[in-house]
Design a protein around this motif. Structure first.
Motif, PDB file in Angstrom:
ATOM      1  N   PRO A  54       0.909  -1.322   0.249  1.00  0.00           N
ATOM      2  CA  PRO A  54      -0.193  -0.500   0.387  1.00  0.00           C
ATOM      3  C   PRO A  54       0.750   1.130  -0.654  1.00  0.00           C
ATOM      4  O   PRO A  54       0.858   2.615  -0.553  1.00  0.00           O
ATOM      5  CB  PRO A  54      -0.900  -0.048   1.019  1.00  0.00           C
ATOM      6  CG  PRO A  54      -1.198  -1.829   1.488  1.00  0.00           C
ATOM      7  CD  PRO A  54       0.968  -2.491   1.259  1.00  0.00           C
ATOM      8  N   ASP A  57       2.107   2.192  -4.267  1.00  0.00           N
ATOM      9  CA  ASP A  57       0.695   2.201  -4.175  1.00  0.00           C
ATOM     10  C   ASP A  57       0.086   4.474  -4.028  1.00  0.00           C
ATOM     11  O   ASP A  57      -0.386   4.812  -4.389  1.00  0.00           O
ATOM     12  CB  ASP A  57      -0.369   1.772  -3.749  1.00  0.00           C
ATOM     13  CG  ASP A  57      -0.355  -0.115  -4.430  1.00  0.00           C
ATOM     14  OD1 ASP A  57       0.106  -0.309  -5.027  1.00  0.00           O
ATOM     15  OD2 ASP A  57      -1.079  -0.941  -3.472  1.00  0.00           O
ATOM     16  N   ARG A  61       0.776   6.824  -6.425  1.00  0.00           N
ATOM     17  CA  ARG A  61      -0.742   8.300  -6.651  1.00  0.00           C
ATOM     18  C   ARG A  61      -0.625   9.610  -6.679  1.00  0.00           C
ATOM     19  O   ARG A  61      -0.775  10.927  -6.643  1.00  0.00           O
ATOM     20  CB  ARG A  61      -2.456   7.957  -5.125  1.00  0.00           C
ATOM     21  CG  ARG A  61      -2.705   6.630  -5.960  1.00  0.00           C
ATOM     22  CD  ARG A  61      -3.789   7.112  -6.966  1.00  0.00           C
ATOM     23  NE  ARG A  61      -4.328   6.257  -7.738  1.00  0.00           N
ATOM     24  CZ  ARG A  61      -5.312   5.881  -8.474  1.00  0.00           C
ATOM     25  NH1 ARG A  61      -6.260   7.014  -7.767  1.00  0.00           N
ATOM     26  NH2 ARG A  61      -6.140   5.112  -9.216  1.00  0.00           N
ATOM     27  N   ARG A  89       5.099   7.859 -15.586  1.00  0.00           N
ATOM     28  CA  ARG A  89       5.264   6.368 -16.255  1.00  0.00           C
ATOM     29  C   ARG A  89       5.948   5.315 -15.495  1.00  0.00           C
ATOM     30  O   ARG A  89       5.826   4.434 -15.133  1.00  0.00           O
ATOM     31  CB  ARG A  89       6.161   6.271 -17.801  1.00  0.00           C
ATOM     32  CG  ARG A  89       4.825   6.632 -19.002  1.00  0.00           C
ATOM     33  CD  ARG A  89       5.355   6.987 -20.281  1.00  0.00           C
ATOM     34  NE  ARG A  89       4.868   7.699 -21.040  1.00  0.00           N
ATOM     35  CZ  ARG A  89       5.074   8.512 -22.557  1.00  0.00           C
ATOM     36  NH1 ARG A  89       6.798   8.154 -22.752  1.00  0.00           N
ATOM     37  NH2 ARG A  89       4.380   9.196 -23.175  1.00  0.00           N
ATOM     38  N   ASN A  92       4.220   4.596 -12.309  1.00  0.00           N
ATOM     39  CA  ASN A  92       3.384   3.409 -12.773  1.00  0.00           C
ATOM     40  C   ASN A  92       4.139   1.890 -12.954  1.00  0.00           C
ATOM     41  O   ASN A  92       3.195   1.081 -12.433  1.00  0.00           O
ATOM     42  CB  ASN A  92       2.476   3.483 -14.717  1.00  0.00           C
ATOM     43  CG  ASN A  92       1.438   3.999 -14.477  1.00  0.00           C
ATOM     44  OD1 ASN A  92       0.845   4.068 -13.432  1.00  0.00           O
ATOM     45  ND2 ASN A  92       1.221   5.157 -14.908  1.00  0.00           N
ATOM     46  N   ARG A  96       3.789  -1.268 -10.635  1.00  0.00           N
ATOM     47  CA  ARG A  96       3.027  -2.663 -11.330  1.00  0.00           C
ATOM     48  C   ARG A  96       4.701  -3.949 -10.526  1.00  0.00           C
ATOM     49  O   ARG A  96       3.884  -5.013 -10.432  1.00  0.00           O
ATOM     50  CB  ARG A  96       3.445  -2.348 -12.350  1.00  0.00           C
ATOM     51  CG  ARG A  96       2.456  -1.299 -13.115  1.00  0.00           C
ATOM     52  CD  ARG A  96       0.528  -2.042 -13.263  1.00  0.00           C
ATOM     53  NE  ARG A  96       0.936  -4.485 -13.258  1.00  0.00           N
ATOM     54  CZ  ARG A  96       0.183  -5.172 -12.836  1.00  0.00           C
ATOM     55  NH1 ARG A  96       0.272  -4.985 -11.748  1.00  0.00           N
ATOM     56  NH2 ARG A  96       0.159  -6.392 -13.309  1.00  0.00           N
ATOM     57  N   ARG A 197       7.865 -10.199 -15.373  1.00  0.00           N
ATOM     58  CA  ARG A 197       7.035  -9.330 -15.778  1.00  0.00           C
ATOM     59  C   ARG A 197       7.791  -8.152 -14.865  1.00  0.00           C
ATOM     60  O   ARG A 197       7.492  -7.238 -15.408  1.00  0.00           O
ATOM     61  CB  ARG A 197       5.962  -9.749 -15.789  1.00  0.00           C
ATOM     62  CG  ARG A 197       4.759 -10.524 -16.986  1.00  0.00           C
ATOM     63  CD  ARG A 197       3.848 -10.502 -17.103  1.00  0.00           C
ATOM     64  NE  ARG A 197       2.748  -9.427 -16.476  1.00  0.00           N
ATOM     65  CZ  ARG A 197       1.549  -9.292 -15.434  1.00  0.00           C
ATOM     66  NH1 ARG A 197       1.307  -9.721 -14.375  1.00  0.00           N
ATOM     67  NH2 ARG A 197       1.785  -8.058 -14.906  1.00  0.00           N
TER      68      ARG A 197
END
Lengths: 236, 236
Positions: A54, A57, A61, A89, A92, A96, A197
């Motif tokens: 979190p 995250d 934001r 970018r 982000n 991930r 990934r």
């Protein structure tokens, strides 16, 4: 711009850069911890890793919001605009990476009570080492605005992909040897895909670094050509 | 703002909305085609699906660039700013949906020469139907700015997650029944995960719709609380 406005603006950019650095550190640690949890069947460490997500995250934001407010306030031109877009970018991608590490930690919990096939994890450990180097290199390339280093990341990611192919085949072999291995190895298949990934996100960041420094978009699956943002946008 | 500026601005927003609609249509079709290719062992359709993906990537880049230039040019306030940020976020999610559909198409090619276990694909088809409904509903909720419908998507995604758990167990059972099923089912495991993640992106979009209309951030893994963009930003 007046001097005090330029300073405030530089401070905003600096703040965004610091948050990216913090995100990078968290993402790197999450990957290392998740894989240690997996290798050591350490449920507590897995839970700790999940609990870190979190924070990542939230940082993402915050970066997005601050970046967009800075664009709206300062109306930056080409290079400065790319600087801010790059933070959006990269944040982000790092968010991930954290999600993918969290997924590995969740699998570590699921397989903790299963049969244990330590040799099945060896290939994953090699993948993790490659991914960790990719992450470190690409974060350094961003910090130093070093295009050459960013391009290397791009190339090395192909090695990680080959490694994943080989891990995939090995895991299938373990499954075929003994049906009791199937559940354990199925979870490891997903872990291996998660690491692969993470490498993809490192190359995305490498691409962003190249775009940031040169204004050029790297050739990928995406259509080639210069970004319209590589030319000074017609502001107003 | 002067009248002609307002009109140009509305036109920019409208253009962004049209591109989102186009992306949504492409992403929906890619999912349907990829799953048809998988179910029918249709390599040609799989290749067509893969060939569609660059168009989606290009639209995403265009939306991001146009959205950011609009922010820099127009310095929009709260609601308008959210409108533009929403297009950036939604285009990111739809681009990812396309990637996931492309991954399924790639798997369809890999398993085309393998043993075929049609009953193993039945569960995946149910997942696809659920994901397609989620995508349609969330795109409608965006087009109509319909918060209630967006919140439903949020709820229905949990059903897709349960369906994935059940597909996971079934695929493992097929693997245990006969080692010759292992390779085929391992690829299907990844396809099932891809569909489940398409559902996650639909819920991300649902969250964006709620944010767009109300300025509120939905409770998720993310820390709760109102976005700072929900209040009018202090422009200049």
């Amino acid at each position: 711009m007046a001097d005090h406005i330029v300073k405030a603006y530089d401070k905003e950019l600096e703040g965004l850069g610091q948050k990216i650095a913090e995100m990078g550190g968290i993402a790197e640690k999450m990957l290392a911890d998740a894989m240690d949890a997996l290798g050591d069947f350490d449920v507590q460490l897995a839970n700790q890793t999940i609990a870190t997500d979190p924070r990542l995250d939230m940082l993402q934001r915050e970066i997005e919001e601050q970046a967009i407010l800075t664009i709206a306030r300062r109306q930056p031109l080409a290079v400065d605009l790319r600087e801010i877009i790059a933070t959006i970018r990269i944040s982000n991608d790092l968010e991930r990476v954290g999600d993918l590490a969290k997924n590995i930690a969740k699998r570590a919990i699921k397989i903790a009570g299963d049969v244990r096939i330590p040799r099945a994890i060896i290939g994953l450990k090699s993948m993790q080492e490659s991914a960790a180097i990719l992450l470190k290199d690409v974060l350094d390339s961003y910090a130093e605005r070093d295009i050459a280093r960013a391009r290397e990341v791009w190339t090395y990611d192909a090695d990680l992909d080959s490694l994943e192919d080989s891990v995939f085949r090995d895991l299938l072999t373990f499954m075929m040897e003994d049906p009791r291995n199937i559940s354990f190895c199925a979870h490891l298949l997903f872990c291996s895909k998660n690491i692969e990934r993470i490498g993809d996100h490192a190359t995305n960041i490498a691409e962003t670094v190249v775009y940031l420094v040169s204004g050029e978009t790297m050739p990928t699956d995406r259509p080639k050509g210069r970004s319209i943002l590589s030319d000074p946008p017609a502001v107003k």
